[in-house]
Write a protein that holds these residues in place. Sequence first.
Motif, mmCIF file in Angstrom:
data_model
loop_
_atom_site.group_PDB
_atom_site.id
_atom_site.type_symbol
_atom_site.label_atom_id
_atom_site.label_comp_id
_atom_site.label_asym_id
_atom_site.label_seq_id
_atom_site.Cartn_x
_atom_site.Cartn_y
_atom_site.Cartn_z
ATOM 1 N N UNK A 1 0.848 -1.179 0.000
ATOM 2 C CA UNK A 1 0.000 0.000 0.000
ATOM 3 C C UNK A 1 0.885 1.231 0.000
ATOM 4 N N UNK A 2 0.642 2.121 -0.967
ATOM 5 C CA UNK A 2 1.325 3.412 -1.022
ATOM 6 C C UNK A 2 0.261 4.473 -0.771
ATOM 7 N N UNK A 3 0.496 5.295 0.259
ATOM 8 C CA UNK A 3 -0.509 6.262 0.671
ATOM 9 C C UNK A 3 0.013 7.691 0.534
ATOM 10 N N UNK A 4 -0.718 8.510 -0.210
ATOM 11 C CA UNK A 4 -0.432 9.930 -0.359
ATOM 12 C C UNK A 4 -0.500 10.594 1.014
ATOM 13 N N UNK A 5 0.556 11.346 1.369
ATOM 14 C CA UNK A 5 0.556 12.089 2.622
ATOM 15 C C UNK A 5 0.951 13.546 2.365
ATOM 16 N N UNK A 6 0.477 14.062 1.222
ATOM 17 C CA UNK A 6 0.707 15.469 0.909
ATOM 18 C C UNK A 6 -0.267 16.336 1.697
ATOM 19 N N UNK A 7 -0.016 17.636 1.697
ATOM 20 C CA UNK A 7 -0.844 18.555 2.476
ATOM 21 C C UNK A 7 -2.314 18.522 2.114
ATOM 22 N N UNK A 8 -2.622 18.248 0.844
ATOM 23 C CA UNK A 8 -4.028 18.205 0.427
ATOM 24 C C UNK A 8 -4.778 17.012 1.017
ATOM 25 N N UNK A 9 -4.035 16.071 1.602
ATOM 26 C CA UNK A 9 -4.656 14.898 2.232
ATOM 27 C C UNK A 9 -4.944 15.117 3.719
ATOM 28 N N UNK A 10 -4.771 16.333 4.200
ATOM 29 C CA UNK A 10 -4.959 16.628 5.630
ATOM 30 C C UNK A 10 -6.314 16.121 6.149
ATOM 31 N N UNK A 40 3.948 -1.088 3.420
ATOM 32 C CA UNK A 40 3.253 0.185 3.570
ATOM 33 C C UNK A 40 4.216 1.358 3.415
ATOM 34 N N UNK A 41 3.869 2.272 2.518
ATOM 35 C CA UNK A 41 4.651 3.492 2.305
ATOM 36 C C UNK A 41 3.756 4.708 2.448
ATOM 37 N N UNK A 42 4.331 5.792 2.977
ATOM 38 C CA UNK A 42 3.763 7.133 2.875
ATOM 39 C C UNK A 42 4.619 7.893 1.876
ATOM 40 N N UNK A 43 4.010 8.832 1.166
ATOM 41 C CA UNK A 43 4.831 9.697 0.336
ATOM 42 C C UNK A 43 4.244 11.096 0.259
ATOM 43 N N UNK A 44 5.131 12.048 0.060
ATOM 44 C CA UNK A 44 4.816 13.427 -0.298
ATOM 45 C C UNK A 44 5.995 13.857 -1.167
ATOM 46 N N UNK A 45 6.768 14.852 -0.733
ATOM 47 C CA UNK A 45 7.962 15.221 -1.481
ATOM 48 C C UNK A 45 9.048 14.155 -1.344
ATOM 49 N N UNK A 46 9.088 13.515 -0.180
ATOM 50 C CA UNK A 46 9.938 12.347 0.037
ATOM 51 C C UNK A 46 9.015 11.191 0.401
ATOM 52 N N UNK A 103 -4.083 8.175 -3.873
ATOM 53 C CA UNK A 103 -3.741 9.589 -3.964
ATOM 54 C C UNK A 103 -4.994 10.420 -4.235
ATOM 55 N N UNK A 104 -4.918 11.691 -3.849
ATOM 56 C CA UNK A 104 -6.024 12.597 -4.188
ATOM 57 C C UNK A 104 -5.695 13.436 -5.419
#
Length: 192
Positions: A1-10, A40-46, A103-104
Amino acid sequence: LVMDMTGSMWMPYKNGEVQAVVNKMLPLAVQFDDDGQLDYWYYANTCERRPPVTLANYKTAVPENWPKVMTALGGTNNEPAVIEDVMNYYSGTQSPVYVIFITDGGACNPNEIERLICQSANMPIFWQFVGLDGGNYGILEKLDKLGGRSVDNTGFFAIDDFMNIQDDELYDRLLSEFPVWLEAAKNNGIIR
């Protein structure tokens, strides 16, 4: 599972939607994986590889300090970094790998994403991209039609309201293209 953790996902993190996603993905891992764990991964800029999610720890897959983790990851999209990290993690395996990439939207560097997806077509990795409460999915919606690959190793669909989707519909959508890829990957000697 790769999960978007960018600011828009707040908001999806704050309102529990991301934890609900993890809860619904774990049954797939229990069925698919020989050790019953969900990598399991989180990602944003890194990006950051997290401890595997299991039946014992799934309730805390989204840590209490998720805002701090989100800030540390940089807040903006960098899909190529996590795609490459996943590819490196599974390099050398001949067993099929099913990646659910949530991702969103707002994917960055579409040319690099295309290059990596084409490169990974010769690896035993199937990428199921899922749009969550967003838009502007851009390149992610087009990956299914990419040429220059030995096999079609991607799928995409969007869910406007994850909290209300029925389990059978979700799992049908998640698994609709995977069996086709499995057969093509076996026929092309990508998986054993």
